[in-house]
Motif scaffolding. Sequence first.
Motif, PDB file in Angstrom:
ATOM      1  N   VAL A 144      12.010  10.955   7.674  1.00 10.12           N
ATOM      2  CA  VAL A 144      11.818   9.834   6.770  1.00 10.12           C
ATOM      3  C   VAL A 144      12.425   8.325   7.392  1.00 10.12           C
ATOM      4  O   VAL A 144      11.662   7.473   7.428  1.00 10.12           O
ATOM      5  N   ARG A 145      13.372   8.623   8.432  1.00 14.90           N
ATOM      6  CA  ARG A 145      14.032   7.330   8.954  1.00 14.90           C
ATOM      7  C   ARG A 145      12.970   6.887   9.911  1.00 14.90           C
ATOM      8  O   ARG A 145      12.838   5.635  10.011  1.00 14.90           O
ATOM      9  N   ALA A 146      12.421   7.863  10.491  1.00 16.67           N
ATOM     10  CA  ALA A 146      11.313   7.355  11.598  1.00 16.67           C
ATOM     11  C   ALA A 146      10.176   6.723  10.908  1.00 16.67           C
ATOM     12  O   ALA A 146       9.533   5.716  11.633  1.00 16.67           O
ATOM     13  N   GLY A 147       9.700   7.222   9.614  1.00 15.35           N
ATOM     14  CA  GLY A 147       8.736   6.377   8.926  1.00 15.35           C
ATOM     15  C   GLY A 147       9.103   4.994   8.668  1.00 15.35           C
ATOM     16  O   GLY A 147       8.255   4.032   8.797  1.00 15.35           O
ATOM     17  N   LEU A 148      10.634   4.897   8.319  1.00 13.63           N
ATOM     18  CA  LEU A 148      10.832   3.453   7.933  1.00 13.63           C
ATOM     19  C   LEU A 148      10.840   2.550   9.070  1.00 13.63           C
ATOM     20  O   LEU A 148      10.736   1.447   8.950  1.00 13.63           O
ATOM     21  N   ARG A 149      11.252   3.260  10.097  1.00 15.58           N
ATOM     22  CA  ARG A 149      11.336   2.386  11.490  1.00 15.58           C
ATOM     23  C   ARG A 149       9.926   1.761  11.987  1.00 15.58           C
ATOM     24  O   ARG A 149       9.552   0.939  12.225  1.00 15.58           O
ATOM     25  N   GLY A 173       0.615  -1.319  -0.029  1.00 12.65           N
ATOM     26  CA  GLY A 173      -0.019  -0.014   0.104  1.00 12.65           C
ATOM     27  C   GLY A 173       0.866   1.339   0.233  1.00 12.65           C
ATOM     28  O   GLY A 173       1.993   1.340   0.161  1.00 12.65           O
ATOM     29  N   TRP A 174       0.326   2.549   0.019  1.00 15.00           N
ATOM     30  CA  TRP A 174       0.860   3.703   0.221  1.00 15.00           C
ATOM     31  C   TRP A 174       0.759   4.197   1.255  1.00 15.00           C
ATOM     32  O   TRP A 174      -0.545   4.260   1.839  1.00 15.00           O
ATOM     33  N   ALA A 175       1.579   5.111   1.666  1.00 18.86           N
ATOM     34  CA  ALA A 175       1.689   6.116   3.198  1.00 18.86           C
ATOM     35  C   ALA A 175       2.895   6.710   2.733  1.00 18.86           C
ATOM     36  O   ALA A 175       3.998   6.594   2.524  1.00 18.86           O
ATOM     37  N   PRO A 176       2.515   7.956   3.222  1.00 20.07           N
ATOM     38  CA  PRO A 176       3.754   8.948   3.430  1.00 20.07           C
ATOM     39  C   PRO A 176       4.909   8.678   4.458  1.00 20.07           C
ATOM     40  O   PRO A 176       4.150   8.575   5.643  1.00 20.07           O
ATOM     41  N   LEU A 177       5.996   8.583   3.969  1.00 14.56           N
ATOM     42  CA  LEU A 177       7.055   8.220   5.182  1.00 14.56           C
ATOM     43  C   LEU A 177       6.888   9.198   6.314  1.00 14.56           C
ATOM     44  O   LEU A 177       7.418   8.643   7.482  1.00 14.56           O
ATOM     45  N   THR A 178       6.656  10.470   6.211  1.00 19.64           N
ATOM     46  CA  THR A 178       6.790  11.390   6.925  1.00 19.64           C
ATOM     47  C   THR A 178       5.534  11.821   7.870  1.00 19.64           C
ATOM     48  O   THR A 178       5.503  12.622   8.535  1.00 19.64           O
ATOM     49  N   ASP A 179       4.391  10.936   7.853  1.00 17.41           N
ATOM     50  CA  ASP A 179       3.201  11.180   8.306  1.00 17.41           C
ATOM     51  C   ASP A 179       3.270  10.856   9.556  1.00 17.41           C
ATOM     52  O   ASP A 179       3.814   9.724  10.290  1.00 17.41           O
ATOM     53  N   PRO A 180       3.067  11.715  10.808  1.00 19.42           N
ATOM     54  CA  PRO A 180       3.267  11.408  12.104  1.00 19.42           C
ATOM     55  C   PRO A 180       2.273  10.199  12.702  1.00 19.42           C
ATOM     56  O   PRO A 180       2.593   9.937  13.657  1.00 19.42           O
ATOM     57  N   ALA A 181       1.356  10.231  11.971  1.00 16.59           N
ATOM     58  CA  ALA A 181       0.294   9.188  12.438  1.00 16.59           C
ATOM     59  C   ALA A 181       0.402   7.949  11.676  1.00 16.59           C
ATOM     60  O   ALA A 181      -0.562   7.111  11.372  1.00 16.59           O
ATOM     61  N   LEU A 182       1.559   7.470  11.029  1.00 17.19           N
ATOM     62  CA  LEU A 182       1.705   6.623  10.139  1.00 17.19           C
ATOM     63  C   LEU A 182       1.082   5.129  10.969  1.00 17.19           C
ATOM     64  O   LEU A 182       0.619   4.166  10.374  1.00 17.19           O
ATOM     65  N   ALA A 183       1.712   5.033  12.090  1.00 23.29           N
ATOM     66  CA  ALA A 183       1.459   3.724  12.696  1.00 23.29           C
ATOM     67  C   ALA A 183      -0.115   3.498  12.952  1.00 23.29           C
ATOM     68  O   ALA A 183      -0.514   2.546  12.790  1.00 23.29           O
TER      69      ALA A 183
END
Length: 278
Positions: free
Chosen positions: A123-128, A77-87
């Motif tokens: 961005v690294r935070a999103g990858l993690r 799927g798609w999601a922006p890596l910099t989204d603070p609400a990614l989780a």
Amino acid sequence: MIVDSHQHLWTADYAWLADPALTRIRRDYGIDDLRRNLREAGVDRTVLVEAARGEAAETTEFLATAAGTEEIAGVVGWAPLTDPALADTLAGHRTGTGGHLLVGIRDQVQGQPDDNYLDRPEVRAGLRTIAAAGLVNELVVRVEQLPAVARAAAALPEGRFVLDHLGKPRIVAGVAGLEQWRTLVAPVAARPNVVAKLSGLVTEADPGGWTVEDLRPFVTSAVELFGPDRLMFGSDWPVCELAATYRQVRDALEQILGGVPEAIFATTAISTYKLEIE
């Protein structure tokens, strides 16, 4: 069993299809189209990858489609890596229809002008976050962004990374394109947590007159650098129709590899994406 690790679905109104150069593929591509091509190419299962609509709703739709389509074994799927609400976004997808089929997340990193975009802390935070959710970090990048891919993979050794389209080498540039790509992709291949897709190559060659021999040095170099256990066949259908049919893509790869290696055509995708295939 043959698994296509990279195919799309879309409708003609996707914004990026407005490019005049894409007129040939500016139409709806649905499940019936997919099934016809799979039958003709002898492919059993696929991984459906986000198609650059840039909306969470696309992932929701793709998961629901996959839930009702036996041939689709997983969804990136798609999601922006910099989204603070990614989780929270990932958790939401997993609770919806077909949520168990979510196997990875891809942002459109290739569209970022910064070659070092993957080095940014946010961005690294999103990858993690994606790795912590047990999902694959799927990366579609330009060849100039490959050094940042190597650094990101090194910084997150517990994560699984998939490099789409071998990092988009400039196949049309011939020897110069090969030399540039080999230099930049070698450190990526040295990271054991990176798997690469033998996909999207025909559209990086001369779309009006590519040959199997144009692709051969890039494929054989990928086998040398990654090994078959970290390579996957991907059609990149229907993007590939700008230069070749689904069947032609499979046939070209089979010709170069001298057959259908089980790892490249099935088991690497199954293990990388943790696909549940009966």
